[in-house]
Enzyme design. Structure first.
Site, mmCIF file in Angstrom:
data_model
loop_
_atom_site.group_PDB
_atom_site.id
_atom_site.type_symbol
_atom_site.label_atom_id
_atom_site.label_comp_id
_atom_site.label_asym_id
_atom_site.label_seq_id
_atom_site.Cartn_x
_atom_site.Cartn_y
_atom_site.Cartn_z
ATOM 1 N N VAL A 52 -3.285 43.666 -4.333
ATOM 2 C CA VAL A 52 -2.000 44.301 -4.647
ATOM 3 C C VAL A 52 -1.977 45.804 -4.346
ATOM 4 C CG1 VAL A 52 -2.494 44.960 -7.044
ATOM 5 C CG2 VAL A 52 -0.173 44.215 -6.401
ATOM 6 N N TYR A 53 -3.137 46.411 -4.079
ATOM 7 C CA TYR A 53 -3.169 47.857 -3.789
ATOM 8 C C TYR A 53 -2.566 48.127 -2.416
ATOM 9 C CZ TYR A 53 -6.763 48.176 -7.509
ATOM 10 O OH TYR A 53 -7.470 48.117 -8.685
ATOM 11 N N SER A 54 -1.607 49.045 -2.217
ATOM 12 C CA SER A 54 -0.967 49.813 -3.271
ATOM 13 C C SER A 54 0.536 49.549 -3.204
ATOM 14 C CB SER A 54 -1.274 51.296 -3.091
ATOM 15 O OG SER A 54 -1.089 51.645 -1.701
ATOM 16 N N GLY A 63 -1.564 45.159 -0.192
ATOM 17 C CA GLY A 63 -2.507 44.817 0.867
ATOM 18 C C GLY A 63 -2.914 45.994 1.728
ATOM 19 N N GLU A 64 -2.307 47.164 1.494
ATOM 20 C CA GLU A 64 -2.617 48.328 2.333
ATOM 21 C C GLU A 64 -4.076 48.745 2.208
ATOM 22 O OE1 GLU A 64 1.669 48.047 1.883
ATOM 23 O OE2 GLU A 64 0.080 48.163 0.362
#
Length: 313
Positions: A52-54, A63-64
């Site tokens: 879930v980041y960010s 997904g970043e």
């Protein structure tokens, strides 16, 4: 600097974990690559992130962080030398979260693709899912381990009662078993871990990788009591701006001066000195901030540990 095993696993890490929550947030890909290069060049091997980041950043989808780490892994060729932890279960949206088996099996494929790897060393339940039977979640993890896509599993943001219940379900049914806990724990936020979780950790031999190890940056000493707190973490830091927080910072500053160290290094060294802690997690937005890694070589004697502990009571 000696490695420590994470619980009953064969995962060996140095007593520091680099937090990947800032990648794609306060650190762009270029800065993230510089951080990862400097961190691994210093000999460290443990990196923590989450699917879930960010997602909280305007314009991001989640997904970043995994994507940046994956791009760096491909460029650096260092995958086999590292322990990579990521997580599943946090909400991307109201309908995109949880620990149902089919959801976990889909999410792990996405994480593997973003990370550009065939396996995840340590896969955490990021948040508990009270609407899914624990057996279903553990069955999913067992399948992933059998398939070689995950090596070990851990738990974060799960109640003490549910954690114990899950461990017993694993033992009774032959499911994969949590070998690591990721709790909030630092020199200010001590009560919940020390009163609810530590006895469980010791009883079941769990590894512990603490998050918010620097209390959202408060324990670095960079925020001043007579100045307005600004920045991405201002709301969190303001919770520490009280008399107890002042006592803790005063003690940290005094010890840091005596040891020719920084308050952040001392705060992390206090965690590392705690017998049940495997590795504290901390993140940086610039490679130059990795001077916090000196904490692993900062040996606090019993008197100093007690002084800091007493200041935070």
């Amino acid at each position: 600097m000696e490695k420590r095993k994470i619980g009953k696993s064969d995962l060996e890490v140095y007593p520091f974990c680099l937090g990947g929550n800032v990648f794609g947030w306060t650190a762009n890909e270029k800065a993230s690559f510089e951080i990862l290069d400097a961190y691994t060049d210093a000999g460290f091997n443990f990196i923590d992130t989450a699917n879930v980041y960010s997602a909280w950043v305007p314009g991001n989808e989640g997904g970043e962080s995994e994507t940046i780490i994956g791009n760096w892994l491909k460029k650096s060729g260092k995958r086999k030398d590292l322990i990579i932890a990521t997580k599943v279960g946090a909400a991307f949206s109201p309908d995109n979260k949880g620990l149902k088996k089919d959801y976990i099996l889909r999410q792990v494929e996405d994480s593997l693709q973003r990370l550009q790897t065939d396996y995840i060393d340590l896969y955490f339940s990021h948040y508990d899912d009270l609407f899914t039977p624990q057996e279903e979640t553990l069955e999913a993890y067992s399948q992933l381990i059998k398939d070689g896509k995950v090596r070990y599993i851990g738990a974060s943001n799960m109640s003490a009662e549910r954690l114990v219940e899950s461990i017993h379900k694993s033992k009774d049914n032959g499911y994969a078993e949590y070998i690591c806990l990721q709790p909030e724990y630092n020199l200010y936020d001590r009560y919940k871990y020390e009163t609810e979780y530590e006895r469980i950790v010791e009883r079941y031999g769990l590894g512990v990788v603490s998050y918010y190890s620097l209390a959202s940056g408060f324990l670095t000493g960079k925020y001043k009591f007579d100045e307005e707190v600004k920045g991405n973490r201002s709301d969190a830091v303001n919770e520490y701006m009280n008399d107890r927080g002042r006592r803790i910072l005063d003690a940290l500053t005094l010890v840091a001066e005596q040891l020719n160290a920084t308050p952040a290094q001392v705060a992390l060294a206090w965690l590392i000195a705690h017998p049940s802690i495997t590795a504290p997690i901390a993140s940086v937005s610039k490679a130059t901030q990795l001077d916090i890694l000196k904490a692993v070589d900062l040996k606090l004697d019993e008197e100093t540990v007690d002084r800091l502990s007493n200041a935070s009571e």
